[in-house]
Design a protein around this motif. Structure first.
Motif, PDB file in Angstrom:
ATOM      1  N   PRO A 106       0.807  -1.226   0.000  1.00 17.39           N
ATOM      2  CA  PRO A 106       0.000   0.000   0.000  1.00 17.39           C
ATOM      3  C   PRO A 106       0.840   1.277   0.000  1.00 17.39           C
ATOM      4  O   PRO A 106       0.502   2.245  -0.682  1.00 17.39           O
ATOM      5  N   ALA A 107       1.979   1.258   0.729  1.00 16.05           N
ATOM      6  CA  ALA A 107       2.769   2.485   0.835  1.00 16.05           C
ATOM      7  C   ALA A 107       3.343   2.895  -0.508  1.00 16.05           C
ATOM      8  O   ALA A 107       3.244   4.050  -0.925  1.00 16.05           O
ATOM      9  N   MET A 108       3.938   1.942  -1.213  1.00 12.26           N
ATOM     10  CA  MET A 108       4.527   2.237  -2.522  1.00 12.26           C
ATOM     11  C   MET A 108       3.457   2.638  -3.519  1.00 12.26           C
ATOM     12  O   MET A 108       3.622   3.558  -4.304  1.00 12.26           O
ATOM     13  N   LEU A 109       2.356   1.905  -3.477  1.00 17.16           N
ATOM     14  CA  LEU A 109       1.272   2.179  -4.425  1.00 17.16           C
ATOM     15  C   LEU A 109       0.788   3.610  -4.242  1.00 17.16           C
ATOM     16  O   LEU A 109       0.621   4.362  -5.194  1.00 17.16           O
ATOM     17  N   LYS A 110       0.581   3.988  -2.998  1.00 23.53           N
ATOM     18  CA  LYS A 110       0.055   5.321  -2.728  1.00 23.53           C
ATOM     19  C   LYS A 110       1.077   6.404  -3.063  1.00 23.53           C
ATOM     20  O   LYS A 110       0.811   7.315  -3.827  1.00 23.53           O
ATOM     21  N   GLU A 111       2.272   6.285  -2.479  1.00 22.54           N
ATOM     22  CA  GLU A 111       3.222   7.389  -2.592  1.00 22.54           C
ATOM     23  C   GLU A 111       3.925   7.430  -3.947  1.00 22.54           C
ATOM     24  O   GLU A 111       4.215   8.490  -4.456  1.00 22.54           O
ATOM     25  N   ARG A 112       4.254   6.268  -4.482  1.00 23.96           N
ATOM     26  CA  ARG A 112       4.979   6.269  -5.758  1.00 23.96           C
ATOM     27  C   ARG A 112       4.020   6.391  -6.922  1.00 23.96           C
ATOM     28  O   ARG A 112       4.198   7.199  -7.804  1.00 23.96           O
ATOM     29  N   THR A 113       3.001   5.550  -6.941  1.00 24.97           N
ATOM     30  CA  THR A 113       2.176   5.485  -8.142  1.00 24.97           C
ATOM     31  C   THR A 113       0.994   6.457  -8.097  1.00 24.97           C
ATOM     32  O   THR A 113       0.897   7.364  -8.925  1.00 24.97           O
ATOM     33  N   LEU A 114       0.112   6.305  -7.116  1.00 24.68           N
ATOM     34  CA  LEU A 114      -1.130   7.080  -7.144  1.00 24.68           C
ATOM     35  C   LEU A 114      -0.896   8.585  -7.024  1.00 24.68           C
ATOM     36  O   LEU A 114      -1.453   9.371  -7.783  1.00 24.68           O
ATOM     37  N   LYS A 115      -0.082   8.992  -6.073  1.00 33.51           N
ATOM     38  CA  LYS A 115       0.167  10.430  -5.890  1.00 33.51           C
ATOM     39  C   LYS A 115       0.767  11.029  -7.145  1.00 33.51           C
ATOM     40  O   LYS A 115       0.412  12.133  -7.568  1.00 33.51           O
ATOM     41  N   GLN A 116       1.746  10.322  -7.721  1.00 32.99           N
ATOM     42  CA  GLN A 116       2.389  10.860  -8.913  1.00 32.99           C
ATOM     43  C   GLN A 116       1.403  10.933 -10.068  1.00 32.99           C
ATOM     44  O   GLN A 116       1.469  11.831 -10.898  1.00 32.99           O
ATOM     45  N   TRP A 174      10.432  10.615   5.179  1.00 34.61           N
ATOM     46  CA  TRP A 174       9.682  11.642   5.921  1.00 34.61           C
ATOM     47  C   TRP A 174       8.423  12.016   5.148  1.00 34.61           C
ATOM     48  O   TRP A 174       7.363  12.206   5.718  1.00 34.61           O
ATOM     49  N   ILE A 175       8.587  12.148   3.815  1.00 34.31           N
ATOM     50  CA  ILE A 175       7.444  12.537   2.997  1.00 34.31           C
ATOM     51  C   ILE A 175       6.414  11.422   2.964  1.00 34.31           C
ATOM     52  O   ILE A 175       5.235  11.633   3.218  1.00 34.31           O
ATOM     53  N   GLU A 176       6.902  10.198   2.676  1.00 39.08           N
ATOM     54  CA  GLU A 176       5.955   9.113   2.450  1.00 39.08           C
ATOM     55  C   GLU A 176       5.286   8.658   3.742  1.00 39.08           C
ATOM     56  O   GLU A 176       4.129   8.267   3.733  1.00 39.08           O
ATOM     57  N   TYR A 177       6.020   8.669   4.827  1.00 37.35           N
ATOM     58  CA  TYR A 177       5.416   8.197   6.074  1.00 37.35           C
ATOM     59  C   TYR A 177       5.014   9.357   7.000  1.00 37.35           C
ATOM     60  O   TYR A 177       3.899   9.378   7.498  1.00 37.35           O
ATOM     61  N   GLY A 178       5.918  10.302   7.198  1.00 38.94           N
ATOM     62  CA  GLY A 178       5.605  11.411   8.096  1.00 38.94           C
ATOM     63  C   GLY A 178       4.462  12.249   7.553  1.00 38.94           C
ATOM     64  O   GLY A 178       3.469  12.504   8.230  1.00 38.94           O
ATOM     65  N   HIS A 179       4.604  12.671   6.292  1.00 36.69           N
ATOM     66  CA  HIS A 179       3.536  13.470   5.697  1.00 36.69           C
ATOM     67  C   HIS A 179       2.382  12.588   5.248  1.00 36.69           C
ATOM     68  O   HIS A 179       1.228  12.869   5.525  1.00 36.69           O
ATOM     69  N   GLY A 180       2.731  11.478   4.549  1.00 37.04           N
ATOM     70  CA  GLY A 180       1.709  10.610   3.981  1.00 37.04           C
ATOM     71  C   GLY A 180       0.770  10.075   5.048  1.00 37.04           C
ATOM     72  O   GLY A 180      -0.434  10.031   4.873  1.00 37.04           O
ATOM     73  N   ARG A 181       1.348   9.689   6.156  1.00 34.35           N
ATOM     74  CA  ARG A 181       0.549   9.025   7.170  1.00 34.35           C
ATOM     75  C   ARG A 181       0.035   9.988   8.244  1.00 34.35           C
ATOM     76  O   ARG A 181      -1.070   9.844   8.732  1.00 34.35           O
ATOM     77  N   TYR A 182       0.860  10.943   8.609  1.00 35.21           N
ATOM     78  CA  TYR A 182       0.468  11.804   9.722  1.00 35.21           C
ATOM     79  C   TYR A 182       0.235  13.263   9.313  1.00 35.21           C
ATOM     80  O   TYR A 182      -0.124  14.079  10.139  1.00 35.21           O
ATOM     81  N   GLY A 183       0.499  13.566   8.060  1.00 35.50           N
ATOM     82  CA  GLY A 183       0.192  14.898   7.558  1.00 35.50           C
ATOM     83  C   GLY A 183       1.071  16.018   8.079  1.00 35.50           C
ATOM     84  O   GLY A 183       0.705  17.183   7.992  1.00 35.50           O
ATOM     85  N   VAL A 184       2.222  15.692   8.632  1.00 38.86           N
ATOM     86  CA  VAL A 184       3.090  16.750   9.132  1.00 38.86           C
ATOM     87  C   VAL A 184       3.804  17.426   7.953  1.00 38.86           C
ATOM     88  O   VAL A 184       4.095  16.788   6.941  1.00 38.86           O
ATOM     89  N   LYS A 185       4.011  18.720   8.067  1.00 32.78           N
ATOM     90  CA  LYS A 185       4.658  19.484   7.006  1.00 32.78           C
ATOM     91  C   LYS A 185       6.145  19.122   6.911  1.00 32.78           C
ATOM     92  O   LYS A 185       6.828  19.112   7.935  1.00 32.78           O
ATOM     93  N   THR A 229      -6.721   3.963  -1.700  1.00 35.25           N
ATOM     94  CA  THR A 229      -5.559   3.076  -1.801  1.00 35.25           C
ATOM     95  C   THR A 229      -5.997   1.623  -1.679  1.00 35.25           C
ATOM     96  O   THR A 229      -5.503   0.744  -2.390  1.00 35.25           O
ATOM     97  N   LEU A 230      -6.953   1.372  -0.798  1.00 36.28           N
ATOM     98  CA  LEU A 230      -7.427   0.003  -0.615  1.00 36.28           C
ATOM     99  C   LEU A 230      -8.045  -0.530  -1.900  1.00 36.28           C
ATOM    100  O   LEU A 230      -7.731  -1.627  -2.359  1.00 36.28           O
ATOM    101  N   ILE A 231      -8.907   0.312  -2.513  1.00 31.64           N
ATOM    102  CA  ILE A 231      -9.568  -0.142  -3.743  1.00 31.64           C
ATOM    103  C   ILE A 231      -8.530  -0.442  -4.818  1.00 31.64           C
ATOM    104  O   ILE A 231      -8.552  -1.511  -5.439  1.00 31.64           O
ATOM    105  N   VAL A 232      -7.605   0.491  -5.017  1.00 34.29           N
ATOM    106  CA  VAL A 232      -6.602   0.274  -6.064  1.00 34.29           C
ATOM    107  C   VAL A 232      -5.734  -0.937  -5.723  1.00 34.29           C
ATOM    108  O   VAL A 232      -5.384  -1.726  -6.606  1.00 34.29           O
ATOM    109  N   SER A 233      -5.400  -1.105  -4.451  1.00 30.68           N
ATOM    110  CA  SER A 233      -4.609  -2.278  -4.063  1.00 30.68           C
ATOM    111  C   SER A 233      -5.341  -3.550  -4.456  1.00 30.68           C
ATOM    112  O   SER A 233      -4.750  -4.478  -5.019  1.00 30.68           O
TER     113      SER A 233
END
Lengths: 205, 201, 269, 274
Positions: free
Chosen positions: B105-115, C179-190, D24-28
């Motif tokens: 899920p992490a790669m899919l979201k941050e690498r693929t979907l966001k981009q 930091w971007i993928e987890y810190g921002h992605g998950r917790y929304g911190v700038k 993300t869940l749906i796409v996964s």
């Protein structure tokens, strides 16, 4: 048995970690954090294996009379760090940190600084306008380099603007596309690992 | 000059001598660096991982959950003996499996979907100028990475455009990185010229 | 001289170009880029007392490039009376981060525990970032100096990223991505970045998409930042050597191509 | 600020499902379905043929060259990755292929790494590959070494190995950071054939300039599928291609939608935002 248990473990942990991503429940958070701690702890135990292999290799080389002096330097370098750490601790100002700041860190920065020279020789050797793609590579590198040199304003404002445009549009989009692809590649590889098709890490059948 | 700076300076020169060729000074510095850095990581890992995450909470606070990672760690040591070596596969399975589970899920979201989301911009921008770059590049590069068909015909042409844009990206990166590498060496030179040789102030 | 290859001449040339320009010690003016400006403006706009988490995500090796940049950012933050929490995701950044904070704090007469604290290193960066998102205190029961978390005044109101205005990742590699993928992605911190020039293009997509808020990069970024802060530092000092080195590389590329085309033409004849 | 904390805390402390991750869940699930389909649907699996990737032919040549010159092959996964990373897994697949070849040709394979866990897995992979190709006795555990976890300690060590062992071929496959060019240029100075591949986009630029063949990003994953020769592994390359077509369709329609919205001045909503 030797393969089934690891494959099952791999599957279970994979599924659990996949599911937890979609939950903020404290239990999910706890499981998640615990497993991340496991990574670190397993790494720490495995480090001992790595270090033993390092020491063994050096000792067997010494026995064979292979570069004896340098091997002894390597082993003593390795031994001195835990010894001073045990003796005087590892706070700022301790002999351990002194070794780090005056021996390890300067050498590391210098190995890193070797890159300046390798960049220069690679530029001389590798940047040849052999084909259209190679020429494009060459030109975009040249534009960026020129725009980032700052000698008495020889280059007007145009060049930095062009460089910024290249960086923000074509270059960034290409990188995005690579990222999208890598995301897909990681996804399928990870999925194969979880469902047990990808088992190279267990060795061949 | 203090002894630390002297040692740091001499070792710096020893490493730089590698540029001429492999030589005893470099070999000495290299061996020392490898040894010291392994010693360093051992101490730091013991302190920050084994003590902080495992032994202290386990023995001082009796956090019994930690018996699991303790066992997993010990299983790795099964490799010391041929007969028990297979046990280490379980610990490796934990790392690889959970790593894969996190990554999906992490790669899919941050690498693929966001981009992907960020590629979507109007072909006509706010000031009425056409703007095709994003979409062309992405389609071009994605088709370059299309593996099911040979790159011939229309697909080949699009993929070719993709290659060109990849090259622009690589060129740009190279340009920026030259900056960075030169800075590092400049920093080292500053140390050599000011702290070590005292030629500049 | 016999076993000197073309490679060796190239190396020698670079050595001379940088050595000589550094001994000359001339200062150049720099044009401030919009990227650095945005970073500067953000930090400048924070009210006094705001809390920033500074993450020293670099190794000792890149210190030559990172140091001027880190100093500029830290000085700016202390000058604006912001409160800083220092952490490190790479073990080697730990002592360096502490030294840099200590040095700049002294310049602005800041008090440890009240104006800044240093929590130190946690291994496994992804784990560390996520665990701080849950609880900073559980991630760091003690600070770098061994003080208990609760004993530090500054940390009393800090539970996790919700109580922090932004994270500044000072990085020489791809750790800021986490930091971007987890810190921002998950917790929304700038997330703000002070990175080496080499890493700038890596973060462009994140910057453009807003996943990363602002970024400044390289010795050049440091020089720009120093210009904005109106102080003199290592960034500005290295600019002539930097520019000459670029010109030298450009010169090498041109010579390389000329020799390539000349040999090719000779080959054809 | 305070209200934010309340909202976030509310999400954190209640439900089992975090609604913000729904897309993300749906796409996964869709992606997983595609991978499972291409893997287990025999017909679509057997039809599939992967296009040629230039770097791959070079792999065999590189090993052949090392055999002819009676020099070792050096393989290293870079400093940036750990075993949890998919790039490392992909690199292991290629390693397994390379090890089988070097075993068969009786060519020494040296594998330095910065991570002890990678070391143990690589030992396993290489050992089994040697057994698989019928030469278990040619495996030497000391050729798979842990050098140092420090980036430039690792770089210095591998550099030393390259200058002293003078390998005929060098494989740089995995996650690389700044050490990439140090290794590649040193390899160049001893005229080794170099095959590189990484998902670290920055280092790709250096590999392209300094190495003979470079597997760019996703090509590394495809190559690992290709070399393993395993149909079900190849099937996931096919799955990636199907997803790419879907992405292309998605992007095109979203762009057209957005363009129409801009021209007509009516906002149609941002349904493509994840």
């Amino acid at each position: 048995m030797n393969r089934k248990v690891p494959l099952a473990v791999c599957f279970i942990f994979g599924v659990v970690m996949f599911i937890q991503y979609f939950s903020q429940h404290p239990t999910a958070r706890f499981v998640y954090k615990s497993i991340l701690d496991y990574w670190q702890i397993i790494f720490a135990f495995t480090l001992i294996l790595g270090i033993i292999s390092f020491v063994n290799n050096n000792i067997s080389q010494i026995k064979r009379g292979n570069n004896t002096f340098y091997r002894i330097v390597a082993i003593s370098g390795f031994l001195i760090m835990p010894v001073v750490a045990l003796g005087w601790g590892i706070k700022t100002g301790s002999p351990f940190m002194w070794m780090f700041e005056n021996v390890q860190a300067p050498m590391q920065s210098t190995v890193f600084a070797l890159l300046a020279f390798f960049v220069a020789s690679a530029s001389y050797r590798g940047f040849r306008a052999r084909s259209i793609p190679a020429t494009i590579l060459l030109l975009s590198a040249l534009i960026i380099l020129l725009s980032r040199s700052n000698i008495g304003g020889i280059f007007s404002d145009y060049l930095p603007n062009i460089a910024d445009w290249i960086r923000n549009y074509p270059s960034m989009s290409a990188r995005r596309a690579i990222l999208i692809g890598i995301g897909l590649g990681s996804l399928t590889t990870s999925l194969r690992v979880i469902i047990g098709i990808e088992r190279t890490w267990l060795g061949k059948d | 000059m203090d002894i630390g700076t002297l040692i740091a300076g001499v070792l710096t020169l020893a490493i730089l001598s590698f540029l001429y060729r492999d030589n005893p000074f470099y070999k000495f510095a290299e061996s020392l660096l490898i040894g010291v850095s392994i010693g360093y990581i051992l101490v730091i890992t013991f302190n920050n991982t084994l003590m902080a995450l495992l032994f202290e909470p386990l023995f001082k606070e009796s956090d019994l959950w930690l018996i699991i990672p303790l066992l997993l760690g010990l299983l790795m040591w099964g490799r010391f003996h041929k007969k028990t070596a297979f046990l280490s596969r379980i610990s490796i399975a934990v790392m690889i499996g959970s790593g894969a589970g996190v990554a999906i899920p992490a790669m899919l979201k941050e690498r693929t979907l966001k981009q992907m989301s960020n590629t979507v911009v109007s072909l006509v921008n706010a000031s009425g100028m056409p703007d095709f770059t994003g979409i062309i590049v992405i389609l071009g590069v994605i088709s370059y990475f299309y593996f099911s068909r040979e790159q011939k015909g229309a697909l080949g042409k699009i993929a070719k455009v993709g290659t060109y844009f990849l090259m622009i990206f690589f060129g740009t990166t190279f340009g920026y990185t030259v900056m960075s590498r030169m800075s590092t060496f400049i920093g080292r030179m500053e140390f050599l010229l000011s702290d070590f040789l005292k030629l500049i102030h | 001289m016999k076993h000197l290859k073309s490679r060796h001449w190239i190396f020698l040339g670079l050595f001379l170009v940088i050595g000589i320009t550094m001994i000359l010690n001339v200062k150049l003016n720099v044009r401030v880029s919009p990227y650095t400006q945005k970073m500067f403006d953000y930090i400048d706009s924070l009210p006094p007392g705001s809390i920033l988490l500074i993450s020293f995500d670099h190794e000792a090796s890149s210190l030559p490039e990172i140091r001027p940049l880190a100093l500029a950012v830290l000085r700016h933050a202390f000058k604006k009376d912001l409160r800083l929490i220092g952490v490190s995701l790479l073990s080697e950044g730990t002592v360096i981060g502490y030294r840099l904070m200590q040095k700049t704090a002294k310049e602005y007469h800041k008090v440890y525990g009240k104006d800044y604290v240093y929590l130190g290193f946690r291994p496994q960066y992804v784990a560390a970032i996520l665990s701080m998102g849950e609880s900073l205190k559980e991630t760091y029961p003690q600070d770098y100096l061994g003080n208990k978390y609760d004993q530090l005044n500054l940390l009393k109101s800090v539970k996790n990223y919700n109580n922090i205005d932004a994270v500044i990742s000072i990085a020489d590699g791809s750790l800021t991505t986490h930091w971007i993928e987890y810190g921002h992605g998950r917790y929304g911190v700038k997330i703000l970045g002070a990175v080496t020039a080499a890493m700038v293009t890596t973060y462009d997509p994140y910057l453009a998409s807003g996943q990363m808020y602002a970024m400044t990069g390289g010795l050049r970024g440091a020089a720009e930042y120093e210009e904005l802060l109106k102080i003199s530092g290592g960034g500005a000092r290295g600019m002539l050597a930097q520019s000459s080195a670029h010109l030298y590389v450009i010169f090498l590329i041109i010579v390389g191509n000329l020799s390539y085309f000349i040999t090719k033409r000779k080959g054809r004849k | 600020m305070y209200s934010n904390i309340v909202i976030v805390d509310a999400i954190v402390n209640t439900g089992w499902f975090d609604i913000t991750t729904l897309s993300t869940l749906i796409v996964s699930i869709i992606s997983i379905a595609i991978v499972l389909y291409t893997t287990y649907h025999r017909k679509s699996r057997d039809k599939f043929k992967i296009r040629e990737i230039a770097g791959l032919k070079a792999v065999e040549n590189a090993i052949g060259r090392a055999t002819e010159m009676a020099r070792p092959v050096l393989y290293t996964p870079g400093w940036g990755g750990d075993i949890q990373r998919s790039t490392t897994i992909a690199s292991m697949n290629i390693l397994s292929y390379v090890a089988e070849q070097t075993a068969a040709y009786g060519c020494q394979l040296v594998y330095p790494t910065h991570d002890p866990v990678i070391m143990t897995v690589a030992q396993e992979v290489i050992k089994e590959s040697y057994t698989h190709s019928g030469y278990p006795d040619r495996f030497r555990a000391e050729d798979v070494t842990y050098v140092s976890s420090s980036q430039f300690g690792y770089a210095a060590a591998v550099d030393g190995m390259i200058t002293r062992l003078k390998p005929a071929s060098i494989f740089l496959l995995g996650t690389f950071e700044a050490e990439s060019l140090i290794l590649a240029e040193t390899g160049n100075s001893i005229n080794a054939i170099q095959i590189a591949g990484t998902d670290s986009t920055i280092q790709l630029a250096f590999f392209i300039v300094a190495c003979d063949y470079t597997l760019i990003g996703e090509e590394l994953f495809a190559a690992s599928g290709y070399l393993s020769g395993d149909k079900s592994i190849l099937a996931s390359v096919r799955a990636q291609d199907i997803m790419k077509v879907l992405i292309a369709v998605f992007l095109l329609s979203a762009v057209i939608w957005e363009t129409v919205a801009t021209i007509s001045g009516i906002s149609g909503g941002s349904w493509w935002m994840f």
